[in-house]
Design a protein around this motif. Structure first.
Motif: not given
Length: 282
Positions: A219, A225-226, A228-231
């Motif tokens: 998480d 995470l990187h 899908r969320t942070t790019g």
């Protein structure tokens, strides 16, 4: 030639071969065997898979730190200092590549390692070479204090300076912590290995101590995470081998050619896919 001189030659040759063997497994054979048990590749194996056969010219192969800052540093003077740097070729195109050796200080970069990377990046800028980073690092080597922090600052400074000169690609092969995570995010493309690569500034224990929040490593900086969320991640691959093949394919998306222009860029990049979606909802 005396008998003593003649007998010393084989001993010198044997000693040199033994030292060369130590350079290839700088962190010790036990740590390399542990990597094999975990199904992970060594830094040298990654470079070998990435580059065309016999094309790798290693820079500063024997350099190591000489500072006596504490007993642990004094006892761990690994040749190469935990970073493997050099020039090679991918499909005949010259590239600059460096890889963190996780068997030496968990891949943490010290003063000498940073100097090696900086020299490579300077060569890449001078010769307009794409730069590939095979990242597996705890960031700056804290045991070296300000020397390591200043050194990694120089690496990041050069990475930024290269951003409008040559393509830079990072494949996170394991942990990418602190300054190593900063540097990976500054490159043009970053790929991660599924369930093996993690990028974050501070770990779960420090986060818990500072904020009281319970968070696991996935998480905090996992591939999902990187991607899908942070790019910060452009591709997630199922294995290190697949990640290396992705890097090689990515380089083939560039139409590399010399151009007659006053522009300092010698390398014209043309992509086979759009980098910016046509609509905000694409």
């Amino acid at each position: 030639m005396s008998n003593d001189d003649a007998s010393s030659k084989p001993d010198a040759t044997s000693a040199h071969r033994a030292y060369e063997g130590r350079v290839d497994v700088a962190g010790g054979r036990a740590r390399y065997r542990r990597l094999e048990r975990l199904g992970r590749m060594s830094a040298r194996a990654r470079i070998e898979m990435l580059l065309d056969g016999d094309s790798f010219l290693e820079l500063q192969r024997y350099h190591r730190h000489e500072r006596d800052l504490d007993d642990a540093l004094t006892a761990t003077r690994a040749p190469g200092d935990g970073v493997i740097c050099g020039i090679g070729a991918i499909h005949g195109h010259p590239v600059a590549v460096y890889a963190h050796d996780v068997t030496v200080w968990r891949g943490a970069v010290g003063e000498v390692g940073a100097e090696k990377i900086c020299r490579l990046l300077d060569i890449a800028k001078e010769r307009s070479l794409p730069v590939i980073t095979l990242a597996d690092s705890d960031g700056a080597r804290i045991a070296e204090g300000a020397y390591a922090i200043r050194g990694y600052g120089d690496v990041i400074k050069r990475t930024i300076a290269l951003s409008d000169h040559v393509p830079q690609i990072t494949l996170a092969c394991g942990l990418c912590v602190g300054a190593a995570a900063y540097n990976a995010a500054l490159t043009d493309f970053t790929a991660m290995v599924q369930d093996q690569s993690f990028m974050f500034i501070t770990g779960a224990r420090v986060t818990r101590a500072m904020t009281g929040e319970e968070v696991d490593i996935a998480d905090l900086g996992g591939d999902a995470l990187h991607a899908r969320t942070t790019g910060a991640c452009h591709a997630v691959l199922e294995s290190e081998g697949a990640g290396i093949e992705w890097v090689k394919r990515l380089l083939l998306t560039y139409a590399l050619r010399q151009v007659e222009s006053d522009d300092p860029l010698l390398c014209v990049l043309e992509f086979e896919f759009p980098l910016v979606p046509e609509t905000e909802r694409a």
